[in-house]
Design a protein around this motif. Structure first.
Motif, mmCIF file in Angstrom:
data_model
loop_
_atom_site.group_PDB
_atom_site.id
_atom_site.type_symbol
_atom_site.label_atom_id
_atom_site.label_comp_id
_atom_site.label_asym_id
_atom_site.label_seq_id
_atom_site.Cartn_x
_atom_site.Cartn_y
_atom_site.Cartn_z
ATOM 1 N N ARG A 354 49.847 65.208 8.796
ATOM 2 C CA ARG A 354 50.313 66.270 7.973
ATOM 3 C C ARG A 354 51.603 67.292 8.442
ATOM 4 N N LYS A 355 51.893 67.676 9.431
ATOM 5 C CA LYS A 355 52.427 67.710 9.945
ATOM 6 C C LYS A 355 53.944 66.930 10.062
ATOM 7 N N GLN A 356 53.649 66.141 9.738
ATOM 8 C CA GLN A 356 55.347 65.094 9.703
ATOM 9 C C GLN A 356 56.040 64.893 8.128
ATOM 10 N N THR A 357 54.264 64.665 7.465
ATOM 11 C CA THR A 357 54.419 64.519 6.278
ATOM 12 C C THR A 357 53.911 65.473 5.039
ATOM 13 N N ILE A 561 52.471 63.282 -0.859
ATOM 14 C CA ILE A 561 52.072 63.674 -1.815
ATOM 15 C C ILE A 561 51.897 65.079 -1.461
ATOM 16 N N GLN A 562 51.161 65.677 -0.617
ATOM 17 C CA GLN A 562 49.652 66.044 -1.149
ATOM 18 C C GLN A 562 50.634 67.490 -0.790
ATOM 19 N N ARG A 563 51.846 67.239 0.022
ATOM 20 C CA ARG A 563 52.883 68.906 0.245
ATOM 21 C C ARG A 563 52.807 69.293 -0.902
ATOM 22 N N TYR A 564 53.058 68.674 -2.198
ATOM 23 C CA TYR A 564 53.260 68.711 -3.505
ATOM 24 C C TYR A 564 52.398 69.534 -4.199
ATOM 25 N N PRO A 596 43.684 65.483 0.936
ATOM 26 C CA PRO A 596 42.201 66.192 1.093
ATOM 27 C C PRO A 596 42.255 67.296 -0.381
ATOM 28 N N TRP A 597 42.870 66.294 -1.461
ATOM 29 C CA TRP A 597 42.169 67.250 -2.838
ATOM 30 C C TRP A 597 41.726 66.573 -4.226
#
Length: 875
Positions: A354-357, A561-564, A596-597
């Protein structure tokens, strides 16, 4: 003076050149054959160049490409090249070694093969093969990329996303990674051996590809044809389905375990079926299924009869390979071999990924309460009446959802409500808000060309050719889509959340078409479409509504996509127990791949026609509900169904009350864990490998999982059972969450079942905050709390609070405090509060309950008033 022969001189010169060349060659083999710039090392091989990008102390990205390879957009990674970890390079005659803090890699000179080691020098992973083979794709210079790795015989591998084949451990399994309804392909795996691999390819990918194949021939039509109600990309429909029988002979040359993949030969399957020598090895049915299904079986050398009962128009094939100790990714459309290795325990791998993406932003508090949905509400009045009834029946609720077709006469996804049935959407949304209920709306990434928006899109060439799906690879098309979305839906009504349906896109409509103004074949981006759709919506919401957290529910996903602010659900599924079992493994597969969701349609999307009176179905419905209490999101949905609990029996009403009350009581625990997801790269729904990677029996459990790091969930997955087998992982003491009865870990227990709840166990040392169950999440979280301490080990829990609705936490507007338990001293310490946010609960009554066994006397609980200062309590 002698005359020197000219030819003799030429020969001497040639010999000298050969010697010099040999010396140069020998010197080159032992000298530097790489260049280094910033955090990227380029190792020059005879066929191409090997790029090693050092991403962090425990992550490296590997790319092998030719000079002719073309660059593709990088949509997945977000880190800046200026973030250079410290590293050292060692070189010998045979290898090049790169040392990072938590990872070392060794490149063999000559072959360029790479081995990966942890900080203690343990060999974690090694390439066994890496190839980049030229091919063609619609006239585009293309390559087939393949990466194979040695796999330990006792290894467990998890991930790849949400699949319906029922496997959690995918070691040796053959899978085809494509995006379809009920299947989300995420090319990321994690291992119990201490590493993860992200395969960087946007297109179709075969995991452990099977190249041997047998075609099944149609031999009979079986049974009567049947008309069924289905969902399509154009709305509700009916389809005539007819079973067909297919047969073939499979000739096995060597006895052993075989990975088989059934491909029905259509874009979507209706049934998965395969019988080998009279034994069912694949048997699963739904209204919609992915085109492929996988299984591992043991086969003796010799000929085996294959039989399958599938659907009309199927053209089935079975691909097969002997299972060996390798793990392989292969992509038929690529410009390079491209993958990233992360080293560490599963939590470390996911956090580093997650730190990278991109980190996952905080979900709104209200999204973690109850989300109510049905297919579908038909009017504004129907929605408001249902919302009022929820409060009248005293069911907690936070979100109500409008599914498709609210656009009515205006055409598919017109971004407009049909005023005949929704006369004033703003009044409707405002009315819901006065009830403290949020509103979610279904919006699609396809638009009917006859609508106002669609007509303009078609004129501008913004559709994927010969479809009505928006070409989000074209920035102008994405911008036009968002402008209309924002002006027609976001800004006028105050809608709270967005349901981006069918973002695969449905029907695999990228295949065979060019995108981005005809620049690239769609095959290059066949799996990444959902990333671009949700990027457009999230970034648009952050720009046009910056003070409000964005919440998106979408049916498909891709790494990054988790960052959105995205959550997924498992698509249009059935309702039987086999389907429920497969949703558990599917969800855990997605968790293992870093997103995660997630949730499912509790009760199943496709339901029996007699659901309101069928007691067997209602038992299943409640088992779905009881499990959903302990999912990242809790949501009910159903096709052609009024899903409200009061439409069923009194038993369902009572049991649903218990489920929702428990969900809302757990909100302090859930929300603090949600903060750990966003700020520490944690995972809420946790396959057992994340916490018990050392316990092989735990690793073999397909359906048990941790909810947070304290609660073990064991769903009931069969009809009418009186007892259920539960394995409690070793090296821990456990407590029945409902009765407080203690258990020793490392054992399997046969426990009595309860129709009203599923088995849940708290790990010793757990500190679990609970609140009162009020009518919505905000009221619940602001009530008095109960703190349960499960003795037998030291423990700590970090409470996180913020306003629940804005992004002010990104600016530091939140508070935390630790609660720690010293088991030897039987002392609880509630630490001082750190931080502040507007509207913070300054004072809270805490009931402290010490759990030490079934006979724990809850009357001896202690009550304190927490005002933000340190409190020490001895028991």
């Amino acid at each position: 003076m002698k005359t020197i022969n000219k030819s003799y001189c030429i020969n001497i010169i040639r010999a000298f050149c050969i010697v010099v060349s040999m010396l140069f060659s020998l010197n080159a083999s032992s000298s530097t054959v790489y260049t280094c710039k910033g955090n990227t090392l380029v190792y020059h091989l005879s066929g191409g160049d090997l790029y090693l990008k050092l991403l962090s102390d425990n992550a490296v990205r590997v790319r092998y490409m030719y000079k002719e390879s073309q660059s593709l957009p990088d949509w997945v990674y977000t880190t800046e090249s200026s973030n250079i970890p410290k590293y050292q390079i060692e070189e010998s005659n045979n290898s090049l070694i790169v040392n990072l803090k938590d990872l070392s890699l060794k490149v063999q000179k000559g072959t360029g093969k790479i081995s990966f080691f942890d900080k203690n020098g343990h060999n974690l992973l090694a390439e066994s093969d890496r190839t980049l083979t030229p091919s063609a794709c619609y006239g585009f210079n293309n390559y087939v990329a393949k990466g194979s790795f040695v796999s330990s015989p006792d290894e467990f591998i998890y991930g790849l996303g949400q699949f319906q084949d029922g496997y959690l451990n995918v070691k040796g399994l053959t899978r085809r990674l494509t995006q379809v309804n009920t299947q989300i392909s995420l090319p990321l795996i994690i291992s119990n051996k201490g590493y993860g691999i992200l395969w960087n390819n946007y297109g179709l990918t075969d995991f452990n590809p099977a190249d041997s194949c047998v075609t099944l021939q149609k031999t009979a039509v079986s049974g009567d044809s049947q008309a069924v109600n289905i969902t399509t990309a154009e709305g509700n429909g009916r389809e005539i389905r007819q079973s067909n029988e297919f047969d073939a002979v499979l000739d096995i040359k060597q006895s052993g375990k075989y990975a088989l993949m059934l491909d029905v030969g259509q874009k979507m399957a209706r049934k998965h079926s395969l019988v080998i020598d009279g034994k069912k090895v694949i048997d699963f049915q739904n209204f919609w299924l992915p085109p492929t299904a996988s299984v591992i079986v043991s086969l003796n050398a010799g000929k085996h009869k294959l039989h399958a009962i599938l659907s009309n128009n199927d053209q089935p094939k079975v691909y097969y390979r002997i299972v060996d100790n390798t793990t392989t990714f292969r992509s038929p459309v690529a410009q390079s071999v491209d993958y990233t290795v992360f080293v560490g325990k599963p939590d470390d791998v996911i956090s580093s990924y997650r730190k990278q993406t991109g980190e996952s932003p905080m979900m709104p508090l209200w999204s973690l309460g109850y989300i109510h949905c049905r297919e579908r509400f038909h009017s504004q009045d129907e929605i408001l009446q249902t919302a009022n009834r929820f409060h009248k029946e005293k069911f907690p609720i936070d979100v109500i959802v409008q599914d498709w077709q609210y656009w009515g006469k205006y055409g598919w996804n017109a971004m407009k409500f049909d005023e005949e049935f929704y006369p004033n959407p703003k009044v409707m949304v405002d009315s819901l808000h006065r009830m403290d209920i949020k509103f979610m709306l279904s919006v699609w990434s396809k638009v009917d060309p006859s609508t106002v928006v669609g007509t303009e899109m078609q004129k501008k060439g913004y559709f994927i050719p010969n479809t009505t799906w928006v070409d989000f690879f074209n920035p102008d098309a994405a911008s036009f889509y968002w402008t209309n979305f924002s002006n027609k839906l976001l800004k006028p009504y105050g809608i709270d959340a967005w349901w981006q349906d069918a973002t695969e896109p449905e029907n695999d409509d990228l295949a065979g078409r060019k995108v981005m103004n005809g620049k690239y074949p769609g095959e290059y981006f066949r799996n990444v479409y959902p990333l671009l759709v949700n990027k457009t919506v999230y970034e648009g919401c952050r720009k046009d509504e910056p003070d409000k957290r964005t919440m998106i529910l979408t049916r498909c996903a891709f790494p990054g996509i988790q960052r959105y602010g995205v959550a997924t659900w498992s698509g249009d599924i059935g309702n039987d127990f086999e389907t429920l079992r497969r949703q558990i493994t599917a969800g855990l597969g997605q968790m293992s791949a870093g997103l995660p969701w997630w949730t499912y349609d509790a009760g199943g999307f496709f339901r029996p026609s007699n659901q309101y009176t069928d007691t067997l179905y209602q038992e299943r419905f409640m088992r779905w509900m009881q499990t959903s209490v302990f999912l990242p999101l809790m949501r009910v949905h159903g096709y052609m169904t009024n899903t409200e609990f009061w439409n069923y029996s009194k038993q369902v009403v009572d049991d649903a009350h218990m489920c929702l009350d428990m969900r809302y009581r757990l909100l302090p625990y859930i929300y603090s864990n949600a903060a750990a997801v966003s700020m520490q790269g944690s995972t809420l729904m946790r396959p057992l490998v994340m916490d018990f990677y050392y316990d092989k029996l735990a690793l073999s459990q397909k359906y048990e999982y941790m909810f947070g790091k304290s609660l073990l969930i064991a769903p009931i997955l069969e009809q009418g059972v009186k007892e259920w087998s539960v394995y409690l992982p070793s090296k821990e003491k456990w407590y029945d969450f409902w009765t407080n009865e203690p258990y020793i870990g490392g054992k399997t227990y046969l426990v009595k079942t309860d129709t009203k709840k599923i088995p849940v166990y708290a790990k010793a040392g757990s500190i679990i905050p609970l609140c009162l169950a009020e009518k919505d999440s905000k009221l619940s979280l602001h009530s008095s709390w109960e703190i349960r301490i499960f003795v037998g080990a030291d423990g700590i829990f970090k409470v996180y609070e913020d306003d629940g609705t804005t992004y002010n936490y990104e600016k530091g507007a939140y508070s935390t405090y630790g609660i720690s338990w010293n088991d030897k001293q039987h002392t609880l310490i509630i630490g001082p509060r750190k931080g502040y946010f507007k509207g913070m609960c300054q004072n809270r009554k805490l009931k402290l309950v010490c759990i030490n066994g079934k006979d724990s006397n809850l009357q001896n609980a202690k009550t304190v008033m927490y005002e933000g200062k340190k409190i020490t309590v001895r028991f």
